[in-house]
Write a protein that holds these residues in place. Structure first.
Motif: not given
Length: 197
Positions: A41, A64, A68, A78, A82, A87
């Motif tokens: 992250d 993004y 966070k 989140n 991701h 991610t």
């Protein structure tokens, strides 16, 4: 004083090997952490804003910022974002590459050609990382509307992320030193094996 100078002068090859060990420690540690959610992250702002890497993600910057995860905290929405962004898969790949570069640089203690490649890759990786100082807004202190007569934000006021990136100047130099040492040893071997030697 002369003994210290002599020790330092005669120990250069050992110190270059200590540099290789240092690269190994940093690369294996940081590369290994890429397997963990918080680290994956954490690199998103760098990757998402980079012209060299942003294509590896499915979502575009600055989306993004809405997703966070604070370090040490898990917010499922989140994490879901991701996962859709790619991610974690990208972080696994990047971490593997970083560990391999560290191993190649370290192996330069015994294997000149592998070490040459590792040193050059360390240099190249550091150049890409340093480009984040240009492409990533989060590397500078943001303007939060403080009341000070001379607010300290923007360039040259590095945030924590920016200070971390700037340290790659050292990795860049160490990569070149390690590559140079391997190149020198390769040339010395070629000279010794030359029929004219």
């Amino acid at each position: 004083m002369k003994k210290i100078l002599t020790f330092l002068a005669n120990g250069q090859s050992y110190f270059i090997n200590i540099s290789r060990v240092a690269v190994l420690i940093v690369m294996v540690w940081i590369g290994g952490l890429k397997a963990y959610q918080y680290e994956a992250d954490g690199i998103v702002p760098f990757v998402a804003n980079s012209p060299f890497m942003s294509f590896m993600y499915n979502k575009k910057a600055p989306e993004y910022k809405e997703f966070k995860n604070p370090e040490g905290k898990t917010v499922q929405k989140n994490i879901d974002w991701h996962k859709e962004n790619g991610t974690y898969i990208f972080a696994y790949g990047l971490g593997t590459v970083i560990v391999i570069i560290g191993l190649f640089t370290f192996l330069g203690i015994w294997f000149d050609k592998i070490g040459l490649l590792g040193g050059l890759l360390t240099f190249g990786m550091s150049l890409v990382t340093l480009s984040f100082l240009i492409t990533t807004p989060e590397v500078y202190v943001p303007d939060l509307g403080g009341d000070f007569p001379t607010p300290q934000f923007g360039f040259p006021y590095l945030s924590g992320a920016g200070r971390l990136v700037l340290k790659d100047v050292i990795m860049m130099a160490v990569g070149l030193i390690c590559a140079s040492d391997c190149a020198k040893r390769i040339l010395q071997k070629q000279y010794r094996n030359s029929p004219l030697a």
